[in-house]
Design an enzyme around this catalytic site. Structure first.
Site, short mmCIF file in Angstrom:
data_model
loop_
_atom_site.label_atom_id
_atom_site.label_comp_id
_atom_site.label_asym_id
_atom_site.label_seq_id
_atom_site.Cartn_x
_atom_site.Cartn_y
_atom_site.Cartn_z
N THR A 247 0.86 -1.19 0.00
CA THR A 247 0.00 0.00 0.00
C THR A 247 0.89 1.23 0.00
OG1 THR A 247 -1.68 -1.23 1.21
CG2 THR A 247 -1.83 1.17 1.28
N CYS B 184 -3.39 -2.05 9.35
CA CYS B 184 -3.76 -1.31 8.13
C CYS B 184 -4.56 -0.03 8.37
CB CYS B 184 -4.51 -2.23 7.18
SG CYS B 184 -3.45 -3.56 6.61
N ARG C 6 -1.02 -5.64 16.76
CA ARG C 6 -0.70 -4.28 16.30
C ARG C 6 -1.89 -3.33 16.45
NH1 ARG C 6 2.16 -5.76 10.65
NH2 ARG C 6 0.61 -7.44 10.79
N LYS D 182 -7.01 1.93 -3.15
CA LYS D 182 -6.68 1.11 -1.97
C LYS D 182 -6.89 1.93 -0.70
CE LYS D 182 -4.91 -1.73 0.96
NZ LYS D 182 -5.70 -2.86 1.46
N PHE E 34 -19.26 -4.22 8.52
CA PHE E 34 -18.49 -3.14 9.17
C PHE E 34 -19.40 -2.14 9.87
CE2 PHE E 34 -13.94 -3.71 8.13
CZ PHE E 34 -14.09 -4.97 7.58
N GLU F 112 -3.80 -5.12 -2.55
CA GLU F 112 -4.42 -6.31 -1.95
C GLU F 112 -5.54 -5.82 -1.04
OE1 GLU F 112 -2.89 -5.00 1.79
OE2 GLU F 112 -4.24 -6.69 1.50
N ALA G 286 -20.47 -2.14 16.30
CA ALA G 286 -19.85 -1.20 17.25
C ALA G 286 -18.89 -1.97 18.16
CB ALA G 286 -20.92 -0.52 18.09
N GLY G 287 -17.83 -1.29 18.58
CA GLY G 287 -16.84 -1.96 19.43
C GLY G 287 -15.90 -0.96 20.07
N GLU H 280 -6.79 -9.95 7.73
CA GLU H 280 -6.11 -10.96 8.54
C GLU H 280 -7.14 -11.95 9.06
OE1 GLU H 280 -2.67 -8.01 10.28
OE2 GLU H 280 -3.27 -9.74 11.47
C1 UDX Z 1 -8.33 -4.48 6.73
C2 UDX Z 1 -9.23 -4.48 5.49
O1 UDX Z 1 -10.47 -5.11 5.81
C3 UDX Z 1 -8.54 -5.23 4.36
O2 UDX Z 1 -9.35 -5.17 3.19
C4 UDX Z 1 -7.19 -4.59 4.09
O3 UDX Z 1 -6.51 -5.26 3.04
C5 UDX Z 1 -6.34 -4.64 5.35
O4 UDX Z 1 -7.02 -3.96 6.42
P1 UDX Z 1 -7.76 -6.12 8.71
O5 UDX Z 1 -7.05 -4.93 9.27
O6 UDX Z 1 -7.08 -7.45 8.67
O7 UDX Z 1 -8.21 -5.81 7.16
O8 UDX Z 1 -9.06 -6.34 9.59
P2 UDX Z 1 -10.61 -5.97 9.48
O9 UDX Z 1 -11.35 -7.22 9.52
O10 UDX Z 1 -10.85 -5.03 8.37
O11 UDX Z 1 -10.85 -5.18 10.88
C6 UDX Z 1 -10.11 -4.00 11.10
C7 UDX Z 1 -10.49 -3.48 12.49
O12 UDX Z 1 -11.85 -3.01 12.49
C8 UDX Z 1 -10.40 -4.53 13.59
O13 UDX Z 1 -9.88 -3.93 14.76
C9 UDX Z 1 -11.85 -4.93 13.81
O14 UDX Z 1 -12.10 -5.38 15.13
C10 UDX Z 1 -12.56 -3.61 13.55
N1 UDX Z 1 -13.96 -3.77 13.14
C11 UDX Z 1 -14.23 -4.40 11.97
C12 UDX Z 1 -14.96 -3.22 13.93
O15 UDX Z 1 -14.71 -2.65 14.98
N2 UDX Z 1 -16.26 -3.33 13.52
C13 UDX Z 1 -16.59 -3.98 12.35
O16 UDX Z 1 -17.79 -4.06 12.04
C14 UDX Z 1 -15.56 -4.53 11.56
#
Ligand code: UDX
Length: 434
Positions: free
Chosen positions: A121, A260, A328, A204, A249, A148, A252-253, A152
């Site tokens: 990226t 990323c 991370r 991206k 997505f 990409e 809530a959390g 994860e």
């Molecule tokens: C992300 C992108 O989804 C992916 O397309 C890109 O290539 C890399 O970055 P990743 O960081 O592995 O992937 O995790 P992802 O599943 O996207 O979650 C990212 C963060 O958002 C996590 O901390 C997750 O807990 C949080 N999250 C995700 C929420 O709090 N609520 C959601 O509804 C979804």
């Protein structure tokens, strides 16, 4: 077709293994010799569902090999992917030193008919800058950018059945070569989108930043729900049924973490400003997400009546999300450390048994089982949405805790169900009866 992939992290290793599964002859390169030795012995540096099986299969088929000799590995390659890290620098900009180090190492030996594809990226303009950098060294080759979109914990699936493949190309040669590399995905009618270099680079960042904004938005809606009597899970359902919004997505959390979203939002804002454009929404999302950790800490302290010192607090999950051992930018780092600093006796159970986590929370106790982790707990705090937490036996947990309080930062349970088991249940964006 011979493919070389530079970098054996989440992106490089998954991409190299999957390209070999497509049937291509792939050499994966890394400057970490120990990592390469481990990979040659089929020991993976990361856990991703399905990756080990594919790696072993394709090594045995003679289509996949590993080396630390980058210069040698590009001599015969028809296409070279650069998939090294682009971490955030202190000022928020993307660190491109690893990209340029790889480019400089391959410049003298890369096959002049090859296509050099950046998969890392990188800020808009980097791919074209790399082409010019090589030209100044007397190396004129075609370049391209292929982002990409791997999550994860789902990286192999995301590679093998992507929503789309974005290919930023500058000429027909690169277009034809990349079309051939991704031809196996045509079987699934995967949309292959050809664009210019800058469009692909920005697509991206725009995608990741938008997902971060979506999460930041539902988290702030959750805060409003807590004071106006709405239920954020139900609001998310109501929103998500609108196809223009989509139901993903909107959970809530405690805020997003990972390698990323945090770095890509900062990098986008940084290079946009350099172009003279302000990403005010992204900037506010970053600010809101950073502050959210503090909001979660306050939520926990309030639920414990600010009586933390000497209390046993049982933590469910510390990784930044489920199905990974990656810590991370995990929200747990700030949250758990605040509890430790307030004198809590912390006991952690994380299904990944993350070694990274053990180095971060040195004073914590570690359990191998979610139930043992609850023994004599004054409070349970759920930070990571591991699937196994959804199915725990609440009656068993009720028997083991000293005080029946669950603070759930991932809304894993129905409020009524938890309260029916005799717990006080404090969650995110939903009613809480003290
Ligand atoms: C992300 C992108 O989804 C992916 O397309 C890109 O290539 C890399 O970055 P990743 O960081 O592995 O992937 O995790 P992802 O599943 O996207 O979650 C990212 C963060 O958002 C996590 O901390 C997750 O807990 C949080 N999250 C995700 C929420 O709090 N609520 C959601 O509804 C979804």
């Amino acid at each position: 077709m011979k493919i070389t992939v530079v970098g054996t992290g989440y992106v490089g290793l998954v991409s190299g293994v999957c390209f070999s599964e497509f049937g291509f002859n792939v050499t994966c390169v890394d400057n970490n010799e120990q990592k390469i030795k481990n990979l040659q012995n089929k020991q993976l540096p990361i856990y991703e569902e399905g990756l080990e099986k594919l790696l072993i299969k394709n090594m045995q088929a003679g289509r996949l090999s590993f080396t630390s000799d980058l210069a040698e590995s590009v001599k015969e390659a028809d296409i070279v992917f650069i998939a090294v890290g682009t971490p955030a620098k202190n000022d928020g900009s993307a660190d491109l030193s690893y990209v340029y180090a790889a480019v400089d190492q391959l410049a003298s030996t890369i096959n002049r008919d090859a296509v050099l594809v950046i998969k890392s990226t990188v800020p808009v303009g980097t791919t074209r800058a790399v082409k010019n950098h090589l030209h100044e060294k007397g190396v004129d080759i075609s370049v391209a950018f292929n982002p990409e979109f791997l999550r994860e914990g789902a990286a192999v699936d995301d590679f093998m059945s992507p929503d789309r493949v974005i290919l930023g190309v500058e000429n027909k040669k690169a277009k034809d070569m990349l079309r051939a590399v991704y031809r196996p995905l045509y079987a699934f009618n995967t949309p292959i989108v050809f664009t210019g270099l800058e469009t692909a680079e920005l697509s991206k960042y725009a995608s990741n930043a938008f997902l971060a904004v979506k999460i930041g938005f539902i988290n702030e809606i959750a805060d409003l729900c807590e004071v106006c009597g709405a239920d954020v899970k139900e609001v998310a359902i109501a929103m998500g049924l609108d196809k223009r919004i989509g139901d993903k997505f909107l959970q809530a959390g405690p805020g997003y973490g990972g390698s990323c979203f945090p770095k890509d939002t900062l990098a986008l804002s940084f290079f946009a400003k350099k172009f003279g454009a302000n990403m005010t929404i992204v900037d506010k999302t970053v600010e809101s997400n950073n502050f959210r950790r503090k909001k979660m800490i306050k939520k926990i302290f309030d639920a414990c009546d600010n009586n933390i010192k000497g209390k046993k607090i049982s933590i469910f999950g510390v990784t930044f999300k489920a199905n990974t051992d990656d810590m991370r930018e995990s929200p747990s780092i700030e949250i758990v450390n605040a509890l430790i600093n307030a004198g809590a006796d912390i006991s952690i159970y994380d299904p990944s048994f993350s070694e990274q986590a053990k180095t971060i929370f040195k004073s914590a106790n570690w359990s191998n089982d979610v139930y043992d982790n609850c023994n004599n707990a004054d409070a349970i705090v759920i930070i990571t949405d591991w699937p196994e937490f959804r199915a725990v036996n609440l009656s068993e947990i009720r028997k083991r805790v000293k005080y029946p309080l669950i603070i759930d930062l991932r809304n894993l349970y129905k409020v009524s169900e938890v309260e029916a088991h005799g717990f006080k249940y404090c969650s995110v964006g939903r009613a809480y009866k003290k």
